[in-house]
Design an enzyme around this catalytic site. Sequence first.
Site, PDB file in Angstrom:
ATOM      1  N   CYS A 118     -17.563  41.512 -33.922  1.00 39.82           N
ATOM      2  CA  CYS A 118     -17.020  41.861 -35.241  1.00 39.82           C
ATOM      3  C   CYS A 118     -16.315  43.207 -35.230  1.00 39.82           C
ATOM      4  O   CYS A 118     -15.909  43.692 -36.275  1.00 39.82           O
ATOM      5  CB  CYS A 118     -18.086  41.795 -36.313  1.00 39.82           C
ATOM      6  SG  CYS A 118     -19.711  42.175 -35.770  1.00 39.82           S
TER       7      CYS A 118
ATOM      8  N   CYS B 191     -26.132  43.401 -37.910  1.00 41.00           N
ATOM      9  CA  CYS B 191     -25.858  44.791 -38.298  1.00 41.00           C
ATOM     10  C   CYS B 191     -27.140  45.622 -38.264  1.00 41.00           C
ATOM     11  O   CYS B 191     -27.123  46.797 -37.888  1.00 41.00           O
ATOM     12  CB  CYS B 191     -25.266  44.857 -39.701  1.00 41.00           C
ATOM     13  SG  CYS B 191     -23.695  44.015 -39.836  1.00 41.00           S
TER      14      CYS B 191
END
Lengths: 129, 194
Positions: A37, A106
Amino acid sequence: MAYSKELLDHYENPKNVGSMDKESEQVGTGLVGAPACGDVMKLQIKVNNKGVIEDAKFKTFGCGSAIASSSLITEWVKGKNLDEAHSIKNTEIANHLALPPVKIHCSILAEDAIKAAIDDYKKKNRKNR
Amino acid sequence: MSVSPVCWNCQSAIPPNTFLCQKCNKIQPPKKIDEFKLFGIPEKFDLDLEELEIAYLKLQRLFHPDKYSQLSDQEIKYSTLLSSMINEAYQKLSSSISRASILLKLNGFNSHSEDQSFNDPEVLEEIMDIQNNFLEAENPEQKKNSIQKLNRKISETMNSLSTSFKKKEYEVANRLNIKLSYLKKIRIDFKKQL
């Protein structure tokens, strides 16, 4: 998609953004990324002579969840000793921010970043003793 | 599972890498096959994209569901599955990043997985610098300049990646491929901000 209030707070008003002198012996730096990402997370801790984390800063390029995870973990580690900080699990971050499943990585990034920062600090200070 | 498959219709053996029975010409169920073998093209990074496209169109003509719509449910199902497998493989080989990942895997190199953090400081610091420079750009002219710089960096990285595959240096190739995927992702983000 509905994000939690905690997540939005940390995203809109991130705590501890900035950087510290990475050459300083008191400072440990962790730099990790998620190539898929495009996220890059730099997390720094400043440790006092009692082995307690006095201050923490981060700089993150990435999505809102990555920023919120960094902001939250820098808040959490302040005042903790290295072992306590090392034991923070990504699931605690994910739960606190109510991260959706696609954003769990994350919180893993934040956990890995703090561990890397602690390792960096320990490595620096082992050499000097 | 290593028993060679036979045709569901006429029981004759189906050679590897094919999906049509050579005897009765019936369509066969999909099986696992790597993308290069599927298209019958050489296994390399510097792919002739035209050759790939020709091979792709040829396969799609053979297995397109339209060709099977009048046949049995089983054959319709196989053609639908094969056709989407062919599409997916074509997409993967067309992109340099996923093509590199496939090549790394075929050569026994476990490339980076998504739930694993990447921690090469040299690459990450370079990526952070590029991001910082773009943030600090004050006007559109400067922003365009940093995108041009990024473009140059992307083509340099592509060249080094190609060289590392030629030299069979897969460790290096893996690192360069990760760097390339970062650079391309950043370029999309930057262009959105122009």
